[in-house]
Write a protein that holds these residues in place. Structure first.
Motif, PDB file in Angstrom:
ATOM      1  N   ARG A  42       2.773  -0.596  -9.226  1.00 41.99           N
ATOM      2  CA  ARG A  42       3.390  -0.470 -10.540  1.00 41.99           C
ATOM      3  C   ARG A  42       3.151  -1.757 -11.336  1.00 41.99           C
ATOM      4  O   ARG A  42       2.896  -2.810 -10.762  1.00 41.99           O
ATOM      5  N   ALA A  43       3.292  -1.629 -12.626  1.00 42.73           N
ATOM      6  CA  ALA A  43       3.223  -2.813 -13.476  1.00 42.73           C
ATOM      7  C   ALA A  43       4.317  -3.787 -13.045  1.00 42.73           C
ATOM      8  O   ALA A  43       5.395  -3.372 -12.629  1.00 42.73           O
ATOM      9  N   PHE A  44       4.008  -5.063 -13.124  1.00 43.74           N
ATOM     10  CA  PHE A  44       4.974  -6.123 -12.854  1.00 43.74           C
ATOM     11  C   PHE A  44       5.461  -6.147 -11.409  1.00 43.74           C
ATOM     12  O   PHE A  44       6.619  -6.430 -11.133  1.00 43.74           O
ATOM     13  N   MET A  45       4.562  -5.843 -10.484  1.00 51.52           N
ATOM     14  CA  MET A  45       4.909  -5.981  -9.070  1.00 51.52           C
ATOM     15  C   MET A  45       5.133  -7.448  -8.748  1.00 51.52           C
ATOM     16  O   MET A  45       4.492  -8.322  -9.298  1.00 51.52           O
ATOM     17  N   THR A  46       5.999  -7.668  -7.801  1.00 50.39           N
ATOM     18  CA  THR A  46       6.209  -9.026  -7.309  1.00 50.39           C
ATOM     19  C   THR A  46       5.176  -9.306  -6.210  1.00 50.39           C
ATOM     20  O   THR A  46       4.598  -8.370  -5.634  1.00 50.39           O
ATOM     21  N   PRO A  47       4.948 -10.567  -5.901  1.00 52.61           N
ATOM     22  CA  PRO A  47       4.035 -10.877  -4.787  1.00 52.61           C
ATOM     23  C   PRO A  47       4.468 -10.193  -3.489  1.00 52.61           C
ATOM     24  O   PRO A  47       3.635  -9.703  -2.731  1.00 52.61           O
ATOM     25  N   ARG A  48       5.746 -10.141  -3.233  1.00 56.06           N
ATOM     26  CA  ARG A  48       6.257  -9.517  -2.004  1.00 56.06           C
ATOM     27  C   ARG A  48       5.927  -8.024  -1.986  1.00 56.06           C
ATOM     28  O   ARG A  48       5.534  -7.477  -0.957  1.00 56.06           O
ATOM     29  N   GLU A  49       6.098  -7.357  -3.108  1.00 57.57           N
ATOM     30  CA  GLU A  49       5.777  -5.925  -3.181  1.00 57.57           C
ATOM     31  C   GLU A  49       4.283  -5.686  -2.967  1.00 57.57           C
ATOM     32  O   GLU A  49       3.896  -4.733  -2.297  1.00 57.57           O
ATOM     33  N   ALA A  50       3.437  -6.568  -3.510  1.00 59.21           N
ATOM     34  CA  ALA A  50       1.996  -6.451  -3.301  1.00 59.21           C
ATOM     35  C   ALA A  50       1.654  -6.600  -1.821  1.00 59.21           C
ATOM     36  O   ALA A  50       0.837  -5.848  -1.276  1.00 59.21           O
ATOM     37  N   LEU A  51       2.298  -7.540  -1.161  1.00 62.70           N
ATOM     38  CA  LEU A  51       2.076  -7.727   0.272  1.00 62.70           C
ATOM     39  C   LEU A  51       2.537  -6.508   1.062  1.00 62.70           C
ATOM     40  O   LEU A  51       1.887  -6.117   2.039  1.00 62.70           O
ATOM     41  N   GLN A  52       3.627  -5.904   0.661  1.00 63.94           N
ATOM     42  CA  GLN A  52       4.115  -4.708   1.353  1.00 63.94           C
ATOM     43  C   GLN A  52       3.120  -3.556   1.206  1.00 63.94           C
ATOM     44  O   GLN A  52       2.902  -2.800   2.160  1.00 63.94           O
ATOM     45  N   VAL A  53       2.492  -3.424   0.040  1.00 65.77           N
ATOM     46  CA  VAL A  53       1.461  -2.399  -0.164  1.00 65.77           C
ATOM     47  C   VAL A  53       0.285  -2.663   0.777  1.00 65.77           C
ATOM     48  O   VAL A  53      -0.207  -1.758   1.453  1.00 65.77           O
ATOM     49  N   ALA A  54      -0.154  -3.910   0.828  1.00 65.28           N
ATOM     50  CA  ALA A  54      -1.271  -4.267   1.706  1.00 65.28           C
ATOM     51  C   ALA A  54      -0.909  -4.043   3.173  1.00 65.28           C
ATOM     52  O   ALA A  54      -1.743  -3.564   3.954  1.00 65.28           O
ATOM     53  N   LEU A  55       0.306  -4.367   3.546  1.00 63.12           N
ATOM     54  CA  LEU A  55       0.743  -4.175   4.936  1.00 63.12           C
ATOM     55  C   LEU A  55       0.672  -2.693   5.314  1.00 63.12           C
ATOM     56  O   LEU A  55       0.159  -2.341   6.382  1.00 63.12           O
ATOM     57  N   ARG A  56       1.156  -1.825   4.439  1.00 61.96           N
ATOM     58  CA  ARG A  56       1.101  -0.380   4.729  1.00 61.96           C
ATOM     59  C   ARG A  56      -0.345   0.105   4.832  1.00 61.96           C
ATOM     60  O   ARG A  56      -0.666   0.953   5.676  1.00 61.96           O
ATOM     61  N   ALA A  57      -1.242  -0.445   4.031  1.00 65.46           N
ATOM     62  CA  ALA A  57      -2.650  -0.051   4.096  1.00 65.46           C
ATOM     63  C   ALA A  57      -3.257  -0.460   5.438  1.00 65.46           C
ATOM     64  O   ALA A  57      -3.991   0.318   6.066  1.00 65.46           O
ATOM     65  N   GLU A  58      -2.962  -1.664   5.878  1.00 58.60           N
ATOM     66  CA  GLU A  58      -3.497  -2.130   7.158  1.00 58.60           C
ATOM     67  C   GLU A  58      -2.884  -1.345   8.317  1.00 58.60           C
ATOM     68  O   GLU A  58      -3.572  -1.031   9.291  1.00 58.60           O
ATOM     69  N   GLU A  59      -1.609  -1.008   8.230  1.00 56.74           N
ATOM     70  CA  GLU A  59      -0.980  -0.173   9.260  1.00 56.74           C
ATOM     71  C   GLU A  59      -1.624   1.203   9.314  1.00 56.74           C
ATOM     72  O   GLU A  59      -1.831   1.762  10.392  1.00 56.74           O
ATOM     73  N   LYS A  60      -1.954   1.741   8.145  1.00 56.99           N
ATOM     74  CA  LYS A  60      -2.586   3.061   8.064  1.00 56.99           C
ATOM     75  C   LYS A  60      -3.964   3.033   8.738  1.00 56.99           C
ATOM     76  O   LYS A  60      -4.302   3.938   9.508  1.00 56.99           O
ATOM     77  N   ALA A  61      -4.730   1.977   8.501  1.00 54.65           N
ATOM     78  CA  ALA A  61      -6.050   1.858   9.120  1.00 54.65           C
ATOM     79  C   ALA A  61      -5.934   1.695  10.630  1.00 54.65           C
ATOM     80  O   ALA A  61      -6.688   2.308  11.396  1.00 54.65           O
ATOM     81  N   GLU A  62      -4.993   0.882  11.062  1.00 57.57           N
ATOM     82  CA  GLU A  62      -4.774   0.687  12.501  1.00 57.57           C
ATOM     83  C   GLU A  62      -4.408   2.019  13.167  1.00 57.57           C
ATOM     84  O   GLU A  62      -4.930   2.359  14.237  1.00 57.57           O
ATOM     85  N   ALA A  63      -3.545   2.792  12.524  1.00 57.37           N
ATOM     86  CA  ALA A  63      -3.133   4.095  13.066  1.00 57.37           C
ATOM     87  C   ALA A  63      -4.316   5.057  13.123  1.00 57.37           C
ATOM     88  O   ALA A  63      -4.453   5.833  14.078  1.00 57.37           O
ATOM     89  N   PHE A  64      -5.192   5.007  12.121  1.00 56.61           N
ATOM     90  CA  PHE A  64      -6.371   5.876  12.118  1.00 56.61           C
ATOM     91  C   PHE A  64      -7.240   5.590  13.341  1.00 56.61           C
ATOM     92  O   PHE A  64      -7.626   6.515  14.069  1.00 56.61           O
ATOM     93  N   PHE A  65      -7.565   4.324  13.572  1.00 59.66           N
ATOM     94  CA  PHE A  65      -8.444   3.994  14.696  1.00 59.66           C
ATOM     95  C   PHE A  65      -7.765   4.253  16.039  1.00 59.66           C
ATOM     96  O   PHE A  65      -8.418   4.675  16.999  1.00 59.66           O
TER      97      PHE A  65
END
Length: 173
Positions: A95-118
């Motif tokens: 979303r517009a005006f995300m905080t750094p912490r929220e951006a990190l949480q998005v990235a964390l979920r993406a990396e978790e998703k990739a780990e789960a796929f493999f």
């Protein structure tokens, strides 16, 4: 997260083609998210998404080199139509005006998703070389997840304003 490839019969060339595309899809999505943050003058999350895009690019290039070394001149067997959102962050999470912490949480979920796929793919894969590759990729995603989580723990918790408070809204004209 969707992949149309049969993991029980996937060979090393297909696995490398798939891995390259997964990294490229994630790289492009991180760049799109960075652009969105730049448009909304949210610089810290934009820098973080650009950093993540750079990581995905390096990993993609390493996989492409390996593929070229082993399968030079052989046409690519997997296309973007064969996968969707294996590692890429979800569009609707940003979303517009995300905080750094929220951006990190998005990235964390993406990396978790990739780990789960493999992890899931490893339960089906039969080819030994593909198992080795997917194990390496899973372990890299685990390391990426650890690095993002480590950064997240160093990032201060925001005040009372949350993502829900700044969510994009439809405005009547």
């Amino acid at each position: 997260m969707a992949v149309t490839i049969d993991m029980k019969s996937i060979g090393l060339q297909e696995a490398l083609d798939l891995a390259v595309l997964i990294e490229e899809e994630a790289r492009v999505r991180y760049l799109e998210l960075a652009d969105q943050m730049i448009k909304h003058d949210t610089k810290e999350p934009a820098r973080f998404f650009q950093f993540m895009a750079g990581n995905e690019l390096k990993h993609r290039d390493q996989l492409m080199e390996q593929r070229e070394r082993l399968f030079a001149g052989v046409p690519v067997a997997v296309t973007l139509e064969d996968l969707y959102d294996v590692e890429a962050p979800d569009y609707d999470e940003v979303r517009a005006f995300m905080t750094p912490r929220e951006a990190l949480q998005v990235a964390l979920r993406a990396e978790e998703k990739a780990e789960a796929f493999f992890t899931a793919a490893l339960r089906e894969v039969r080819d030994t070389a593909v198992k080795e590759l997917f194990t390496e990729l899973r372990d890299e995603e685990t390391e990426h997840r650890r690095l993002v989580f480590q950064q997240l723990t160093k990032t201060p918790v925001e005040g009372p304003i949350t993502l829900a408070d700044t969510a994009d809204e439809d405005h009547a004209e």
